[in-house]
Design a protein around this motif. Structure first.
Motif, PDB file in Angstrom:
ATOM      1  N   TYR A 102       0.865  -1.183   0.000  1.00  0.00           N
ATOM      2  CA  TYR A 102       0.000   0.000   0.000  1.00  0.00           C
ATOM      3  C   TYR A 102       0.900   1.231   0.000  1.00  0.00           C
ATOM      4  O   TYR A 102       1.783   1.354   0.851  1.00  0.00           O
ATOM      5  CB  TYR A 102      -0.927   0.029   1.221  1.00  0.00           C
ATOM      6  N   ARG A 103       0.683   2.108  -0.939  1.00  0.00           N
ATOM      7  CA  ARG A 103       1.447   3.367  -0.977  1.00  0.00           C
ATOM      8  C   ARG A 103       0.564   4.475  -0.436  1.00  0.00           C
ATOM      9  O   ARG A 103      -0.464   4.823  -1.037  1.00  0.00           O
ATOM     10  CB  ARG A 103       1.909   3.706  -2.391  1.00  0.00           C
ATOM     11  N   CYS A 104       0.936   5.028   0.710  1.00  0.00           N
ATOM     12  CA  CYS A 104       0.162   6.087   1.364  1.00  0.00           C
ATOM     13  C   CYS A 104       0.829   7.417   1.058  1.00  0.00           C
ATOM     14  O   CYS A 104       1.955   7.678   1.482  1.00  0.00           O
ATOM     15  CB  CYS A 104       0.103   5.837   2.870  1.00  0.00           C
ATOM     16  N   ARG A 105       0.134   8.274   0.337  1.00  0.00           N
ATOM     17  CA  ARG A 105       0.747   9.517  -0.133  1.00  0.00           C
ATOM     18  C   ARG A 105       0.761  10.612   0.929  1.00  0.00           C
ATOM     19  O   ARG A 105       1.554  11.546   0.839  1.00  0.00           O
ATOM     20  CB  ARG A 105       0.018  10.019  -1.382  1.00  0.00           C
ATOM     21  N   GLY A 106      -0.153  10.531   1.914  1.00  0.00           N
ATOM     22  CA  GLY A 106      -0.228  11.607   2.897  1.00  0.00           C
ATOM     23  C   GLY A 106      -0.026  11.187   4.335  1.00  0.00           C
ATOM     24  O   GLY A 106      -0.038  12.033   5.227  1.00  0.00           O
ATOM     25  N   GLY A 107       0.116   9.893   4.605  1.00  0.00           N
ATOM     26  CA  GLY A 107       0.370   9.434   5.962  1.00  0.00           C
ATOM     27  C   GLY A 107      -0.861   9.105   6.768  1.00  0.00           C
ATOM     28  O   GLY A 107      -0.746   8.725   7.934  1.00  0.00           O
TER      29      GLY A 107
ATOM     30  N   VAL B 270     -13.161  11.359   3.740  1.00  0.00           N
ATOM     31  CA  VAL B 270     -12.571  10.288   4.542  1.00  0.00           C
ATOM     32  C   VAL B 270     -12.439  10.836   5.954  1.00  0.00           C
ATOM     33  O   VAL B 270     -11.524  11.593   6.268  1.00  0.00           O
ATOM     34  CB  VAL B 270     -11.204   9.857   3.980  1.00  0.00           C
ATOM     35  N   ASP B 271     -13.384  10.493   6.800  1.00  0.00           N
ATOM     36  CA  ASP B 271     -13.421  11.034   8.148  1.00  0.00           C
ATOM     37  C   ASP B 271     -14.185  10.063   9.040  1.00  0.00           C
ATOM     38  O   ASP B 271     -15.314   9.672   8.707  1.00  0.00           O
ATOM     39  CB  ASP B 271     -14.122  12.400   8.144  1.00  0.00           C
ATOM     40  N   PRO B 272     -13.600   9.624  10.144  1.00  0.00           N
ATOM     41  CA  PRO B 272     -12.257   9.969  10.620  1.00  0.00           C
ATOM     42  C   PRO B 272     -11.187   9.165   9.889  1.00  0.00           C
ATOM     43  O   PRO B 272     -11.510   8.342   9.028  1.00  0.00           O
ATOM     44  CB  PRO B 272     -12.323   9.587  12.099  1.00  0.00           C
ATOM     45  N   SER B 273      -9.928   9.385  10.252  1.00  0.00           N
ATOM     46  CA  SER B 273      -8.831   8.698   9.592  1.00  0.00           C
ATOM     47  C   SER B 273      -7.789   8.280  10.620  1.00  0.00           C
ATOM     48  O   SER B 273      -7.753   8.789  11.741  1.00  0.00           O
ATOM     49  CB  SER B 273      -8.204   9.586   8.516  1.00  0.00           C
ATOM     50  N   LEU B 274      -6.928   7.341  10.203  1.00  0.00           N
ATOM     51  CA  LEU B 274      -5.902   6.783  11.080  1.00  0.00           C
ATOM     52  C   LEU B 274      -4.529   7.257  10.620  1.00  0.00           C
ATOM     53  O   LEU B 274      -4.176   7.084   9.449  1.00  0.00           O
ATOM     54  CB  LEU B 274      -5.949   5.251  11.044  1.00  0.00           C
ATOM     55  N   PRO B 275      -3.723   7.854  11.512  1.00  0.00           N
ATOM     56  CA  PRO B 275      -2.358   8.232  11.123  1.00  0.00           C
ATOM     57  C   PRO B 275      -1.458   6.995  11.072  1.00  0.00           C
ATOM     58  O   PRO B 275      -1.421   6.206  12.021  1.00  0.00           O
ATOM     59  CB  PRO B 275      -1.928   9.198  12.234  1.00  0.00           C
ATOM     60  N   LEU B 276      -0.735   6.832   9.961  1.00  0.00           N
ATOM     61  CA  LEU B 276       0.191   5.708   9.813  1.00  0.00           C
ATOM     62  C   LEU B 276       1.629   6.102  10.102  1.00  0.00           C
ATOM     63  O   LEU B 276       2.407   5.301  10.621  1.00  0.00           O
ATOM     64  CB  LEU B 276       0.112   5.141   8.391  1.00  0.00           C
ATOM     65  N   GLY B 277       1.996   7.321   9.750  1.00  0.00           N
ATOM     66  CA  GLY B 277       3.384   7.768   9.872  1.00  0.00           C
ATOM     67  C   GLY B 277       3.749   8.590   8.663  1.00  0.00           C
ATOM     68  O   GLY B 277       2.911   9.264   8.065  1.00  0.00           O
ATOM     69  N   ALA B 278       5.004   8.530   8.272  1.00  0.00           N
ATOM     70  CA  ALA B 278       5.477   9.306   7.129  1.00  0.00           C
ATOM     71  C   ALA B 278       4.880   8.764   5.837  1.00  0.00           C
ATOM     72  O   ALA B 278       4.635   7.555   5.709  1.00  0.00           O
ATOM     73  CB  ALA B 278       7.000   9.261   7.068  1.00  0.00           C
ATOM     74  N   PRO B 279       4.614   9.602   4.841  1.00  0.00           N
ATOM     75  CA  PRO B 279       4.153   9.105   3.548  1.00  0.00           C
ATOM     76  C   PRO B 279       5.160   8.125   2.954  1.00  0.00           C
ATOM     77  O   PRO B 279       6.367   8.271   3.110  1.00  0.00           O
ATOM     78  CB  PRO B 279       4.036  10.380   2.704  1.00  0.00           C
ATOM     79  N   GLY B 280       4.655   7.120   2.266  1.00  0.00           N
ATOM     80  CA  GLY B 280       5.525   6.136   1.640  1.00  0.00           C
ATOM     81  C   GLY B 280       4.847   4.789   1.523  1.00  0.00           C
ATOM     82  O   GLY B 280       3.620   4.669   1.577  1.00  0.00           O
ATOM     83  N   PHE B 281       5.656   3.721   1.363  1.00  0.00           N
ATOM     84  CA  PHE B 281       5.140   2.366   1.188  1.00  0.00           C
ATOM     85  C   PHE B 281       4.889   1.699   2.544  1.00  0.00           C
ATOM     86  O   PHE B 281       5.705   1.792   3.452  1.00  0.00           O
ATOM     87  CB  PHE B 281       6.116   1.518   0.379  1.00  0.00           C
TER      88      PHE B 281
ATOM     89  N   PRO C 139       5.050  -0.138   8.416  1.00  0.00           N
ATOM     90  CA  PRO C 139       5.991   0.365   7.408  1.00  0.00           C
ATOM     91  C   PRO C 139       6.675  -0.779   6.671  1.00  0.00           C
ATOM     92  O   PRO C 139       7.062  -1.787   7.271  1.00  0.00           O
ATOM     93  CB  PRO C 139       7.001   1.172   8.225  1.00  0.00           C
ATOM     94  N   ASP C 140       6.800  -0.630   5.370  1.00  0.00           N
ATOM     95  CA  ASP C 140       7.492  -1.625   4.563  1.00  0.00           C
ATOM     96  C   ASP C 140       8.989  -1.331   4.629  1.00  0.00           C
ATOM     97  O   ASP C 140       9.535  -0.593   3.811  1.00  0.00           O
ATOM     98  CB  ASP C 140       6.990  -1.573   3.119  1.00  0.00           C
ATOM     99  N   ARG C 141       9.655  -1.906   5.606  1.00  0.00           N
ATOM    100  CA  ARG C 141      11.072  -1.637   5.832  1.00  0.00           C
ATOM    101  C   ARG C 141      11.971  -2.583   5.052  1.00  0.00           C
ATOM    102  O   ARG C 141      13.176  -2.626   5.289  1.00  0.00           O
ATOM    103  CB  ARG C 141      11.388  -1.739   7.326  1.00  0.00           C
ATOM    104  N   ALA C 142      11.400  -3.359   4.149  1.00  0.00           N
ATOM    105  CA  ALA C 142      12.198  -4.317   3.388  1.00  0.00           C
ATOM    106  C   ALA C 142      12.262  -3.958   1.913  1.00  0.00           C
ATOM    107  O   ALA C 142      12.526  -4.795   1.076  1.00  0.00           O
ATOM    108  CB  ALA C 142      11.631  -5.718   3.551  1.00  0.00           C
ATOM    109  N   ILE C 143      12.009  -2.689   1.577  1.00  0.00           N
ATOM    110  CA  ILE C 143      12.054  -2.280   0.174  1.00  0.00           C
ATOM    111  C   ILE C 143      13.505  -2.232  -0.278  1.00  0.00           C
ATOM    112  O   ILE C 143      14.350  -1.608   0.362  1.00  0.00           O
ATOM    113  CB  ILE C 143      11.379  -0.911  -0.024  1.00  0.00           C
TER     114      ILE C 143
END
Length: 681
Positions: free
Chosen positions: A96-101, A113-124, A148-152
């Protein structure tokens, strides 16, 4: 391995059998990533939504669901969560690529889209979707775990053996080595989707006969989406090279099912195969959705001709005459313009050239017809809105001593939500949106009034009390009528069964609330706070809170409307259009015309007479959500979408004389302005 944040919705009802997860608005200061070109855009490929369990892309995820209420739980993790697939019926792990976090629930047709869940920094990110029945309440339980996809890896594309059937979900990516921890958004590519558990077969029944396309579509189209999803996440070009065995193991199906479905998808132009299908390694390439072909035959479509004086039949005033526009523009008022041409839009369908990332695009051409047209009618300038206005950015502006003053700025909680009602009260300006209603007091303080007032509310004749119907849609839907004292916030709720359907607030007059839809027969209820509501035995369509004039349908004569005086006497019977409305003060019945725009007026103050039409300029708002705002029982403020020739977005209309005025606005008003409805005086 820690759970960071949770978001739950206990009664989410998807549209069209598809649960949609999408990016939400980023937090302030977070720079949103640009959208990826290619096959990962939503709608880029022509496949069945969601596939057998779920599919994902650039800022979106679709899951297979049913049209009933479900429990949905989002979880944000800082690393790979524990494996509990045996507790679920369906489990799939997707990139999943999250463009805004931030992510949240959306809809097929698009919405806030309300409410929403914060994932972290934008990215994969990786997302593991799990589903099982919600036995105790019905529907299903969906759980979406993000981490977070830390294995890219550092490379742009996958190795040919990426589908080797690797079954662990904690080890490092085999393309990068155990020491790689790039973090989301690094310059690599995500690991492939993996189906971890299924509870139903992907193909049902025997293969169809060769010529039976209908049966073939029903058999293959859902599972084909899974194969297309693998290809879209293969690399930046939307292709993947893998072994038949590796594909089958990652999909939890047989090699024969994969081969059979690939053959069908190639014939449907959902996939392309490079090389020979008989070899062990195969390269699948996702194909873009073919654009729709638009055909139009016949003469060019012309814009409607406006009625007088907007058709040029009345000459515009000249500069220097009384009431004419100023020769030197006032601050915030652009100089008048003096020419215009008629035009028409013609749409042509085009295949081939000028293709976008998802395939060829249609073109839109503008045909301009050069016949001379009279200089547009320009009414004289008038006063600003008498009770103020709400600007596009939520500024509440009132005029004091002839100067605009901003009381406050308020926007609804949802980012793309609009304010659709602004009322002057004895205690400030009331602003209503579908999710929230607030009161902006004269000192600029903003106080909450209510929530979920889907269709707005009504101000009482005393200007102090405000009533609205709270609408909640879910497993246990309800409608509740509230009456709020704007002076101190005291609230009363009408007693009784809150499962009533179609409650509609008619008026609040002399301390009595009148509401329709509260009984099986549609009779109007009268409710005074502190007492039980009582049926009146009448079926009313509208009630004016100031005069008590009411509009009802005649029971003895279909197609006839009855205007009732405050004491219940019949004032007039009319055969008019069923969509006619009652104007404030009970002076007019009116109906709207759209092409060209206008108002058809039925005068109720004198002897019965023929209706007359007040024509409005092209682009005038006469329907929801840009309906006219009444400044008085005989004066309207009309919003104009295309106000360039008028140099304003607001027109004032006097219904008695037919005179028009242009309404000056401050430079900060913006494109979308909402006049405040004045308190009746």
């Amino acid at each position: 391995m820690a759970l960071v944040d949770v978001l739950e919705d206990d009664e989410h009802r998807p549209e069209y059998g598809t649960l949609v997860v999408t990016d939400a608005w980023p937090d302030p200061g977070v720079e949103e990533l640009p959208m990826l070109a290619g096959m990962l855009r939503r709608g880029a490929v022509d496949t069945q939504p969601a596939g057998t369990i779920a599919c994902s892309g650039d800022g979106w995820l679709e899951a297979r669901a049913t049209d009933e209420y479900h429990r949905v739980r989002f979880e944000a993790h800082d690393s790979v969560p524990g494996d509990d697939r045996d507790d679920w019926q369906d489990v799939v792990e997707l990139p999943y690529r999250c463009r805004g976090g931030r992510v949240g629930l959306g809809t097929v047709t698009g919405s806030h889209v309300d409410p929403s869940l914060p994932l972290g920094a934008p990215g994969f990110y990786r997302v593991r979707l799990s589903r099982r029945p919600a036995v105790e309440v019905g529907g299903d339980v969906f759980r979406l775990q993000f981490w977070p996809d830390r294995a890219i890896g550092r490379g742009a594309g996958p190795a040919p053996d990426r589908y080797a059937g690797r079954d662990d979900n904690t080890g490092p990516d085999p393309r990068t080595g155990p020491d790689h921890d790039a973090g989301p958004g690094s310059g690599g590519w995500p690991a492939p989707p993996r189906w971890l558990r299924r509870h139903r077969p992907v193909l049902v029944g025997p293969p169809p006969p060769a010529l039976d396309t209908r049966v073939a579509l029903a058999r293959y189209r859902v599972f084909a989406t899974d194969l297309v999803t693998i290809a879209t996440w293969g690399n930046t070009s939307g292709e993947v090279t893998a072994s038949w065995t590796g594909l089958a193991e990652s999909l939890l199906v047989s090699v024969a099912q994969v081969r059979e479905t690939v053959d069908w998808a190639v014939g449907r132009r959902a996939l392309a195969v490079d090389g020979d299908l008989s070899t062990e390694l195969v390269t699948l390439r996702a194909l873009p959705r073919e654009p729709a072909v638009h055909r139009y035959s016949g003469p060019p479509m012309r814009a409607p001709t406006p009625g007088p004086p907007w058709d040029g039949s009345t000459p515009p005033p000249r500069h220097g005459e009384p009431g004419a526009p100023p020769s030197v523009p006032e601050p915030g008022i652009p100089p008048p313009r003096g020419t215009h041409r008629t035009s028409a839009f013609v749409q042509h369908g085009v295949r081939g050239a000028e293709s976008g990332p998802t395939g060829p695009a249609s073109t839109l051409s503008l045909a301009v017809f050069g016949q001379s047209a009279p200089e547009p009618y320009l009414p004289p300038w008038g006063d600003p809105p008498s009770a103020g206005l709400v600007s596009q950015d939520g500024r509440v502006t009132v005029w004091r001593d002839g100067e605009p003053v901003v009381l406050a700025r308020w926007r609804p909680p949802r980012p793309d939500e609009r304010i659709y009602q602004a009322l002057e009260t004895r205690h400030g300006v009331l602003l209503a949106a579908s999710s929230a209603t607030v009161l902006v007091r004269p000192d600029g303080r903003v106080d909450p009034v209510g929530t979920k007032s889907l269709f707005g509310g009504a101000l009482a004749d005393d200007g102090r009390h405000f009533g609205y119907v709270e609408h909640h849609v879910g497993r246990h839907s309800y409608q509740r009528l509230h009456l709020v004292d704007l002076a101190d916030g005291t609230r009363h709720t009408m007693p009784g069964d809150d499962r009533r359907a179609d409650l509609r607030l008619l008026a609040i007059r002399a301390g009595v609330v009148q509401v329709s839809g509260g009984t099986a027969g549609g009779e109007v209820l009268r409710w005074r706070p502190g007492q039980a509501p009582e049926p009146t035995g009448r079926r009313l369509r509208a009630v004016d809170p100031q005069s008590g004039t009411a509009l009802a349908t005649a029971d003895d004569e279909p197609g006839t409307l009855v205007v009732l005086a405050a004491d219940g006497r019949v004032h007039r019977r009319l055969r008019v259009a069923p969509e006619v409305r009652l104007g404030p003060g009970g002076h007019f019945l009116y109906e709207v015309r759209h092409q060209p725009p206008g108002l058809v007026l039925h005068d109720l103050t004198g002897k019965p007479s023929e209706p007359r039409t007040v024509w409005l300029p092209i682009g005038a708002g006469v329907g929801v959500p840009t309906a006219p705002v009444w400044e008085s029982p005989s004066r309207l403020l009309v919003r104009v979408d295309h106000g360039g020739q008028l140099d304003t977005r607001l027109l004032r209309v006097d219904l008695h004389t037919g005179a028009f005025q242009r309404v000056p606005l401050p430079p900060t008003a913006g494109h979308d302005v909402l006049p405040v409805t004045p308190l009746p005086r």
